[in-house]
Scaffold this active site. Structure first.
Site, PDB file in Angstrom:
ATOM      1  N   GLY A  38      23.548  28.964  23.874  1.00 27.67           N
ATOM      2  CA  GLY A  38      24.863  28.697  23.313  1.00 27.67           C
ATOM      3  C   GLY A  38      24.888  27.347  22.618  1.00 27.67           C
ATOM      4  O   GLY A  38      23.853  26.832  22.188  1.00 27.67           O
ATOM      5  N   CYS A  39      26.049  26.767  22.544  1.00 25.17           N
ATOM      6  CA  CYS A  39      26.239  25.482  21.875  1.00 25.17           C
ATOM      7  C   CYS A  39      25.343  24.418  22.489  1.00 25.17           C
ATOM      8  O   CYS A  39      25.378  24.190  23.694  1.00 25.17           O
ATOM      9  CB  CYS A  39      27.701  25.066  21.998  1.00 25.17           C
ATOM     10  SG  CYS A  39      28.021  23.406  21.392  1.00 25.17           S
TER      11      CYS A  39
END
EC number: 1.8.4.11
Length: 178
Positions: free
Chosen positions: A10-11
């Site tokens: 993810g981020c």
């Protein structure tokens, strides 16, 4: 001895902040890997056309932390069953990916995922990709240590802070007490 792991869940702001909590981690660098575009920018990666994922490269003391410890933290702080997304972030750049540096890391990652499957840890299938790291591209400076520099950022408070708290609670014996 310093070793390196490259992981995407993810981020990268959030994953970076989680790994920075661990004793034995020497540095965490946000970047891009797993794609086909040379020297991509954040904007290019966000377009979804580079093939790259947002990843972190973790330099760690292998006398303090094992690669398996990093895998355990990694699979705890993100959802490896979400295909091409993590939470509100959607796109292949947010995919779950382990980029191994050598065959030992590949074998350990495969065995770890197999153990999660056998234990029935998740209701859905794990979709984490396991690929050899070809090239790691360091992200722009404004993405490095983002949560540390922007602790009041609403996105980080909502998504990075819970990951940090999870690491502090679930891995208390491995958290750096600095």
């Amino acid at each position: 001895m310093t070793a390196t792991a490259t992981l995407g869940g993810g981020c990268f702001w959030c994953v970076e902040a989680a790994f920075e909590e661990l004793d034995g981690v020497e540095s965490v660098t946000s970047g891009y890997a797993g794609g086909h575009t040379e020297d991509p920018t954040y904007r290019e990666v966000c377009s979804g056309n580079t093939g790259h994922a947002e990843v972190v490269q973790v330099a760690y003391d292998s006398d303090v932390l094992a690669y398996e410890d990093l895998l355990e933290v990694f699979f705890t702080v993100h959802d490896p069953t979400q295909l091409n997304r993590q939470g509100p972030d959607v796109g292949s750049q947010y995919r779950s990916i382990v980029l191994y540096h050598d065959d030992t890391q590949r074998e350990l990652a495969e065995a770890y995922i197999e153990s999660l499957d056998e234990a029935g840890e998740y209701d859905d299938d794990i979709v984490t990709e396991i690929e050899r790291l070809e090239t790691f591209y360091r992200a722009e400076e404004n993405h490095q240590n983002y949560f540390e520099k922007n602790p009041q950022d609403a996105y980080c408070r909502m998504h990075a802070q819970p990951k940090i708290e999870t690491v502090r609670e679930a891995f208390a014996e491995k958290v750096d007490s600095r």
